[in-house]
Scaffold this active site. Structure first.
Site, short mmCIF file in Angstrom:
data_model
loop_
_atom_site.label_atom_id
_atom_site.label_comp_id
_atom_site.label_asym_id
_atom_site.label_seq_id
_atom_site.Cartn_x
_atom_site.Cartn_y
_atom_site.Cartn_z
CG ASN A 32 -1.18 -4.90 18.97
OD1 ASN A 32 -1.61 -5.39 17.93
ND2 ASN A 32 -1.98 -4.44 19.92
CG LEU A 33 2.62 -8.88 15.22
CD1 LEU A 33 3.75 -9.90 15.34
CD2 LEU A 33 2.26 -8.72 13.74
CG PHE A 72 -3.44 1.18 7.82
CD1 PHE A 72 -4.35 1.36 6.80
CD2 PHE A 72 -2.13 1.58 7.63
CE1 PHE A 72 -3.97 1.94 5.60
CE2 PHE A 72 -1.73 2.16 6.43
CZ PHE A 72 -2.65 2.34 5.42
CB ALA A 73 -3.15 0.09 14.58
CB ALA A 74 -8.66 0.82 14.09
CE1 TYR A 139 -14.05 1.00 12.87
CE2 TYR A 139 -15.90 0.87 11.35
CZ TYR A 139 -14.54 0.98 11.58
OH TYR A 139 -13.68 1.09 10.52
#
Ligand code: UDP
Length: 326
Positions: A32-33, A72-74, A139
């Protein structure tokens, strides 16, 4: 293999993407940049979309006949997770469940998940895979929740899953083409190098009263290209109906003060420091035991010492002082 790299415009994702491409995989990026950079993704390979958009994920997986997902998106900042757990649970937990649901709906079985050594909390190093998991920050909790979800989804839907628990990802591509660029930057090595570039007056050392040799926190700094190598290797070690785990570190601990000293040697800059309070959520020592990854994947870190790691990051920062903007 046809691989969807979710979060492939981000720091670790973009380095893995390069490695997958150079090993002849057909790779698409879904991002989503919000934190990543379109410039880190090869032309024509980026699909801009959100993790929470399950429909778009399903459409993307079907359209490109995806065989494996690398996720990897986090959100990944310990300190931020303490003050904004809401964002962390939404992106890391709800977002990943959306991705898993999309995989089930489109029949994609293989997933490699970016987990973290933060799932362990304060344990005695070196950290092996089977040590107790007691995260001390939101996290780490969000990543641990997803490890459990992966095991359950794998068993119920015959997924083939891996959780790769990174220690401190660092460094930049050997060819200098991509590197670390966060906004705002909060990671130690890029901050130290920004001081060397004259972009900051000093680096703060968060905590000098930890029970370590020099009082500063000790971490295991693992180069992004070593992480990329592990991602490719694990694809051929996935097992139907199972979640496998690997701790990805060098097995060597380096203190904050030692990182700064090494950066002084590499850059020739004095790098002034300010000794500050501890940062909430930071364990004193995190250091991995990479034995299992060596035994089962034939993987070990090529970058074992901190200086070559800092040299690779320094080359990127010098060539791209404004990150991907230039
Ligand atoms: N750190 C520091 N000053 C900074 C940034 C980080 O002393 O400006 C310390 C931080 O407390 C931790 C270590 O450096 O002990 C690595 O932090 P980083 O944010 O790079 O990675 P993390 O360990 O949070 O994943």
């Amino acid at each position: 293999m046809r691989i969807l790299v979710v979060g492939g415009a981000g720091y670790v994702g973009s380095h893995c993407l390069r490695h997958l491409i150079s090993n002849h995989n057909d790779v698409w990026v879904y991002d989503n940049l919000s934190q990543g950079h379109a410039a880190a993704v090869p032309e024509g390979r980026l699909i801009v979309g959100d993790l929470l958009d399950t429909g778009k994920l399903i459409e993307t997986m079907k359209q490109h006949d995806i065989e494996a997902v690398m996720h990897f998106a986090a959100k990944a900042l310990v300190g931020e997770s303490v003050v904004r757990p809401d964002i962390y649970y939404k992106t890391n937990v709800t977002g990943t469940l959306s991705l898993l649901d999309a995989m089930v709906a489109s029949g994609v079985k293989k997933i490699v998940f970016s987990s973290t050594c933060a799932v362990f909390g304060n344990v005695q190093p070196p950290i092996t895979e089977d040590l107790p998991k007691n995260p001390i920050n939101p996290y780490g909790f969000t990543k641990l929740v997803i490890e459990h979800a992966l095991a359950d989804y794998a068993a119920a839907f015959q997924l083939e899953a891996a959780a790769l628990r990174y220690f401190n990802a660092c460094g930049a591509a050997s060819d200098g083409s991509i590197g670390e660029d966060h906004d705002p930057e909060s990671h130690l090595i890029p901050i130290v190098l920004q001081v060397a570039l004259g972009q900051r007056p000093h680096v703060q050392i968060y905590g000098t009263d930890y029970p370590t040799l020099d009082g500063s926190c000790v971490r295991d700094y693992i180069h992004v290209e070593d992480l990329a190598d592990a991602h490719l290797r694990v694809l051929s070690h996935l097992k139907p109906g199972r979640l496998v785990h690997y701790n990805l570190g060098t097995g060597v601990g380096v203190s904050v003060r030692e990182v700064i000293e090494a950066a002084r040697r590499v850059t020739g800059h004095p790098i002034p420091v300010i000794e500050s309070d501890r940062r909430p959520g930071d364990p004193a020592v995190l250091m991995g035991d990479p034995t299992k990854a060596l035994k089962e994947l034939g993987w070990s870190a090529k970058f074992k010492a901190i200086e070559p790691v800092i040299k690779s990051a320094w080359a990127w920062h010098q060539a791209h002082p404004s990150g991907f903007q230039k």
